[in-house]
Design a protein around this motif. Structure first.
Motif, PDB file in Angstrom:
ATOM      1  N   SER A 148      -2.061 -11.115   4.621  1.00  0.00           N
ATOM      2  CA  SER A 148      -1.602 -10.940   2.989  1.00  0.00           C
ATOM      3  C   SER A 148      -0.468 -11.272   3.141  1.00  0.00           C
ATOM      4  O   SER A 148       0.579 -11.280   3.966  1.00  0.00           O
ATOM      5  N   THR A 149       0.303 -11.640   1.914  1.00  0.00           N
ATOM      6  CA  THR A 149       1.425 -12.239   1.559  1.00  0.00           C
ATOM      7  C   THR A 149       2.500 -11.200   1.771  1.00  0.00           C
ATOM      8  O   THR A 149       2.329  -9.884   1.803  1.00  0.00           O
ATOM      9  N   GLU A 150       3.858 -11.748   1.725  1.00  0.00           N
ATOM     10  CA  GLU A 150       4.887 -10.595   1.981  1.00  0.00           C
ATOM     11  C   GLU A 150       4.902  -9.772   0.804  1.00  0.00           C
ATOM     12  O   GLU A 150       5.738  -8.702   0.856  1.00  0.00           O
ATOM     13  N   LEU A 151       4.305  -9.995  -0.361  1.00  0.00           N
ATOM     14  CA  LEU A 151       4.117  -9.059  -1.447  1.00  0.00           C
ATOM     15  C   LEU A 151       2.867  -8.171  -1.363  1.00  0.00           C
ATOM     16  O   LEU A 151       2.829  -7.438  -2.505  1.00  0.00           O
ATOM     17  N   GLY A 152       2.452  -8.323  -0.460  1.00  0.00           N
ATOM     18  CA  GLY A 152       1.021  -7.393  -0.152  1.00  0.00           C
ATOM     19  C   GLY A 152       0.035  -7.811  -0.971  1.00  0.00           C
ATOM     20  O   GLY A 152      -0.968  -7.240  -1.013  1.00  0.00           O
ATOM     21  N   ALA A 186      -9.420  -5.863   5.313  1.00  0.00           N
ATOM     22  CA  ALA A 186      -9.920  -4.564   4.846  1.00  0.00           C
ATOM     23  C   ALA A 186      -9.806  -4.506   3.277  1.00  0.00           C
ATOM     24  O   ALA A 186     -10.721  -3.962   2.906  1.00  0.00           O
ATOM     25  N   SER A 187      -9.032  -5.293   2.635  1.00  0.00           N
ATOM     26  CA  SER A 187      -9.060  -5.205   1.163  1.00  0.00           C
ATOM     27  C   SER A 187     -10.065  -6.238   0.648  1.00  0.00           C
ATOM     28  O   SER A 187     -10.573  -5.701  -0.252  1.00  0.00           O
ATOM     29  N   LEU A 188     -10.231  -7.158   1.235  1.00  0.00           N
ATOM     30  CA  LEU A 188     -11.329  -8.013   0.683  1.00  0.00           C
ATOM     31  C   LEU A 188     -12.895  -7.520   0.876  1.00  0.00           C
ATOM     32  O   LEU A 188     -13.741  -7.660   0.161  1.00  0.00           O
ATOM     33  N   GLY A 189     -13.100  -6.871   1.951  1.00  0.00           N
ATOM     34  CA  GLY A 189     -14.316  -6.324   2.302  1.00  0.00           C
ATOM     35  C   GLY A 189     -15.285  -7.537   2.753  1.00  0.00           C
ATOM     36  O   GLY A 189     -16.551  -7.324   2.521  1.00  0.00           O
ATOM     37  N   VAL A 190     -14.858  -8.569   3.515  1.00  0.00           N
ATOM     38  CA  VAL A 190     -15.713  -9.543   3.546  1.00  0.00           C
ATOM     39  C   VAL A 190     -15.387 -10.041   5.100  1.00  0.00           C
ATOM     40  O   VAL A 190     -14.532  -9.676   5.457  1.00  0.00           O
ATOM     41  N   ASN A 268      -4.073   0.653   4.362  1.00  0.00           N
ATOM     42  CA  ASN A 268      -4.510   0.223   2.922  1.00  0.00           C
ATOM     43  C   ASN A 268      -4.825   1.347   2.117  1.00  0.00           C
ATOM     44  O   ASN A 268      -4.136   1.633   1.065  1.00  0.00           O
ATOM     45  N   ALA A 269      -5.712   2.164   2.683  1.00  0.00           N
ATOM     46  CA  ALA A 269      -5.705   3.443   1.758  1.00  0.00           C
ATOM     47  C   ALA A 269      -4.499   4.479   1.358  1.00  0.00           C
ATOM     48  O   ALA A 269      -4.315   4.897   0.468  1.00  0.00           O
ATOM     49  N   MET A 270      -3.707   4.496   2.562  1.00  0.00           N
ATOM     50  CA  MET A 270      -2.409   5.034   2.394  1.00  0.00           C
ATOM     51  C   MET A 270      -1.460   4.453   1.518  1.00  0.00           C
ATOM     52  O   MET A 270      -1.006   5.173   0.630  1.00  0.00           O
ATOM     53  N   ALA A 271      -1.570   3.170   1.330  1.00  0.00           N
ATOM     54  CA  ALA A 271      -0.749   2.424   0.583  1.00  0.00           C
ATOM     55  C   ALA A 271      -1.359   2.644  -1.254  1.00  0.00           C
ATOM     56  O   ALA A 271      -0.468   2.997  -2.056  1.00  0.00           O
ATOM     57  N   ALA A 272      -2.466   2.918  -1.171  1.00  0.00           N
ATOM     58  CA  ALA A 272      -3.119   2.885  -2.521  1.00  0.00           C
ATOM     59  C   ALA A 272      -3.005   4.107  -2.607  1.00  0.00           C
ATOM     60  O   ALA A 272      -2.904   4.384  -4.311  1.00  0.00           O
ATOM     61  N   ARG A 273      -2.935   5.283  -1.945  1.00  0.00           N
ATOM     62  CA  ARG A 273      -2.684   6.705  -2.393  1.00  0.00           C
ATOM     63  C   ARG A 273      -1.270   6.934  -2.765  1.00  0.00           C
ATOM     64  O   ARG A 273      -0.871   7.608  -3.671  1.00  0.00           O
ATOM     65  N   ILE A 284       9.817   3.782 -13.413  1.00  0.00           N
ATOM     66  CA  ILE A 284       9.330   3.414 -12.017  1.00  0.00           C
ATOM     67  C   ILE A 284       8.090   2.424 -12.640  1.00  0.00           C
ATOM     68  O   ILE A 284       7.087   3.051 -13.166  1.00  0.00           O
ATOM     69  N   GLU A 285       7.817   1.392 -11.967  1.00  0.00           N
ATOM     70  CA  GLU A 285       6.928   0.386 -12.133  1.00  0.00           C
ATOM     71  C   GLU A 285       6.614  -0.389 -10.928  1.00  0.00           C
ATOM     72  O   GLU A 285       7.515  -0.641 -10.141  1.00  0.00           O
ATOM     73  N   LEU A 286       5.205  -0.898 -10.731  1.00  0.00           N
ATOM     74  CA  LEU A 286       4.817  -1.432  -9.711  1.00  0.00           C
ATOM     75  C   LEU A 286       5.180  -2.873 -10.115  1.00  0.00           C
ATOM     76  O   LEU A 286       4.740  -3.334 -11.141  1.00  0.00           O
ATOM     77  N   THR A 287       5.643  -3.807  -9.207  1.00  0.00           N
ATOM     78  CA  THR A 287       5.860  -4.995  -9.340  1.00  0.00           C
ATOM     79  C   THR A 287       5.153  -6.060  -8.792  1.00  0.00           C
ATOM     80  O   THR A 287       5.080  -7.227  -9.150  1.00  0.00           O
ATOM     81  N   ALA A 288       4.064  -5.520  -8.050  1.00  0.00           N
ATOM     82  CA  ALA A 288       2.877  -6.260  -7.468  1.00  0.00           C
ATOM     83  C   ALA A 288       1.747  -5.514  -7.637  1.00  0.00           C
ATOM     84  O   ALA A 288       1.812  -4.285  -6.975  1.00  0.00           O
ATOM     85  N   PRO A 289       0.585  -5.997  -7.505  1.00  0.00           N
ATOM     86  CA  PRO A 289      -0.702  -5.406  -7.204  1.00  0.00           C
ATOM     87  C   PRO A 289      -0.669  -4.784  -5.822  1.00  0.00           C
ATOM     88  O   PRO A 289      -0.160  -5.279  -4.940  1.00  0.00           O
ATOM     89  N   VAL A 290      -1.131  -3.582  -5.758  1.00  0.00           N
ATOM     90  CA  VAL A 290      -1.383  -3.032  -4.215  1.00  0.00           C
ATOM     91  C   VAL A 290      -2.680  -3.141  -3.606  1.00  0.00           C
ATOM     92  O   VAL A 290      -3.599  -2.758  -3.969  1.00  0.00           O
ATOM     93  N   GLN A 291      -2.488  -4.521  -3.031  1.00  0.00           N
ATOM     94  CA  GLN A 291      -4.119  -5.039  -2.455  1.00  0.00           C
ATOM     95  C   GLN A 291      -4.143  -4.788  -0.851  1.00  0.00           C
ATOM     96  O   GLN A 291      -5.206  -5.105  -0.477  1.00  0.00           O
ATOM     97  N   ALA A 292      -2.941  -4.746  -0.343  1.00  0.00           N
ATOM     98  CA  ALA A 292      -3.047  -4.393   0.952  1.00  0.00           C
ATOM     99  C   ALA A 292      -2.053  -3.094   1.769  1.00  0.00           C
ATOM    100  O   ALA A 292      -2.459  -1.963   0.928  1.00  0.00           O
ATOM    101  N   ASN A 293      -1.229  -3.114   2.549  1.00  0.00           N
ATOM    102  CA  ASN A 293      -0.643  -1.685   2.846  1.00  0.00           C
ATOM    103  C   ASN A 293       0.929  -1.795   2.397  1.00  0.00           C
ATOM    104  O   ASN A 293       1.565  -0.928   3.270  1.00  0.00           O
TER     105      ASN A 293
END
Length: 353
Positions: A148-152, A186-190, A268-273, A284-293
Motif C-alpha cells: 500500500s502507498t505511503e498514505l495508506g 488484507a485490505s483487498l481480500g483477494v 489493518n483492523a487496529m487502524a480501522a478501530r 480532527i479530520e481524516l486526510t486519507a481513507p483508512v485502507q491499510a494499517n
C-alpha cells in the motif's frame, strides 16, 4: 542481558518499531542449528521459490536481501540501464525516504509525479513518461508503484492492471514496492497475485520487517524474462548476506499458515478501530481513507502536545503548524487496549475547555 527499554511501551510512530513475531523468532532458532552453506546456497533459501509459488505461481525467482531499500534498488537496477528514468509518485519511498539510494547507488533518474492520495494513474504517468527518444532526457524505463502507498491507500487489481498495461504499452517495465504488501492483500481480500503477477507487475519487493521479521525482505522476480544480473547486482549493492539462511527462515515463517496475512489483517483492523474511535471529534479530520494499517488525521496542535510524547507518533505534514497532519501506524502486535487508550487520550485532549 539487562533490558534497555520498557517492553510495555507501545508506539504508533512506525510499524518498524515493533519487535519480532514469536513464530519468526522460533524459525530463527530452528535455522540456527549446525552449519549451512553461506551466501544463499543453503537449504532454506533454495526452498523459497516453492514456498512463494502458492502466492505468485511457478517460474518465479526469489532473492533474500537485507532491507526494503535494497530490494527496491536491486529490483530497479535489474530493469534499467544507466540512462534510464523511473516514474514514481512524489510520495514514493524511493523518492523521499531512501537517502537518494536509487539515484546515488542505482544511477537512476527518478521522475516523480505529484499524487494527492499517493496513487498514480495512467494520466499522471503520461506527465513525465515523455520524450522517449530525446537524448537530453532520462529515458522512462520503469513504472514504480507502492502497495500500500505511503498514505495508506491501496491500488485495486483493476488499477494495477490498467497502469501495468499502460506502462508496457510504452515499452516500460513495472516494479512494485511492497513493503506493506501484506496490508494491501488484507485490505483487498483477494489473492496477492491478483494485483501483482496477474496484473502485470514484473518485479516485486516483498516486505517482511514491517510485518514481524527481525530483518530482511525478498526481491521476487515475477517476470524473469525482463530482468538482468540480479545475482551480481545484489552483491555489488551489499545486499547479499553471508548467512542468508536467517533471512530465508524468517520468510518461510511468514509464509507458513499465512502468518504474513494474519499479522497484516490484525494491523489493518487496529487502524480501522483507531480511526473509528476519533472520527467526528472537534477539530480532527481524516486526510486519507483508512485502507491499510495507517491513519492520517489532521489535529489541533493542542492534541499533538497532549498525546505525542506519551504514545509516540510522527507528524506527516506541518504546513499548517496549528493543525498538522499526524501519521499513526498500527502493527501485528498492536492491541485493542493500546488503541482504546490512545483514542481516549485524543478524545480527552480534543474536548473543548
Amino acid at each position: 542481558m539487562i533490558p534497555r527499554h520498557d517492553p510495555e511501551q507501545i508506539s504508533f510512530a512506525s510499524d518498524n518499531y515493533s519487535g519480532a513475531h514469536p513464530e519468526v523468532l522460533a524459525a530463527l532458532a530452528v535455522a540456527n542449528g549446525g552449519h549451512q552453506t553461506s551466501y544463499g546456497a543453503d537449504a532454506y533459501t533454495a526452498a523459497l521459490p516453492e514456498l512463494f509459488a502458492p502466492l505468485f505461481g511457478e517460474g518465479i525467482e526469489v532473492y533474500p536481501v537485507w532491507n526494503g531499500t535494497g530490494a527496491n534498488v536491486v529490483g530497479l537496477m535489474s530493469l534499467t540501464d544507466r540512462w534510464s528514468g523511473v516514474v514514481c509518485s512524489d510520495m514514493a519511498h524511493i523518492n523521499t525516504d531512501e537517502g537518494g539510494a536509487p539515484e546515488r547507488v542505482g544511477g537512476l533518474k527518478l521522475l516523480a509525479v505529484p499524487t494527492p492520495d499517493g496513487k498514480l494513474t495512467p494520466e499522471l504517468v503520461d506527465r513525465v513518461a515523455i520524450a522517449f527518444e530525446d537524448e537530453h532526457r532520462a529515458r522512462p524505463t520503469v513504472l514504480s508503484l507502492t502497495q500500500s502507498t505511503e498514505l495508506g491507500t491501496v491500488y485495486t487489481p483493476a488499477e494495477v492492471t490498467a497502469l501495468a498495461a499502460h506502462a508496457h504499452g510504452l515499452g516500460m517495465s513495472v516494479q512494485m514496492d511492497g513493503a506493506r504488501i501484506a496490508n494491501a492483500a488484507a485490505s483487498l481480500g483477494v489473492p496477492v497475485r491478483a494485483f501483482t503477477r496477474d496484473a502485470g507487475v514484473d518485479v516485486l519487493s516483498f516486505g517482511g520487517t514491517k510485518n514481524g521479521m527481525v530483518f530482511g525482505e525478498a526481491l521476487v522476480v515475477l517476470n524473469p524474462a525482463v530482468v538482468r544480473g540480479v545475482l551480481y547486482l545484489r552483491k555489488l549493492t551489499t545486499q547479499l548476506s553471508s548467512k542468508t539462511r536467517f533471512i530465508s527462515a524468517q520468510l518461510e515463517a511468514l509464509l507458513t499458515d499465512d502468518l504474513w496475512l494474519r499479522g497484516a489483517t490484525h494491523a489493518n483492523a487496529m487502524a480501522a478501530r483507531l480511526a473509528a474511535a476519533i472520527e467526528g471529534l472537534p477539530g480532527i479530520e481524516l486526510t486519507a481513507p483508512v485502507q491499510a494499517n495507517g491513519v492520517f488525521p489532521r489535529l489541533p496542535r493542542a492534541v499533538v502536545e497532549a498525546t505525542q510524547q506519551r504514545f509516540g507518533y510522527y507528524l506527516w505534514d506541518e504546513s499548517d503548524p496549528q493543525r498538522p497532519v499526524a501519521r499513526w501506524m498500527c502493527t501485528f502486535d498492536t492491541t485493542e487496549a493500546d488503541v482504546d487508550a490512545f483514542a481516549a487520550a485524543v478524545r480527552e485532549s480534543a474536548r473543548p475547555s
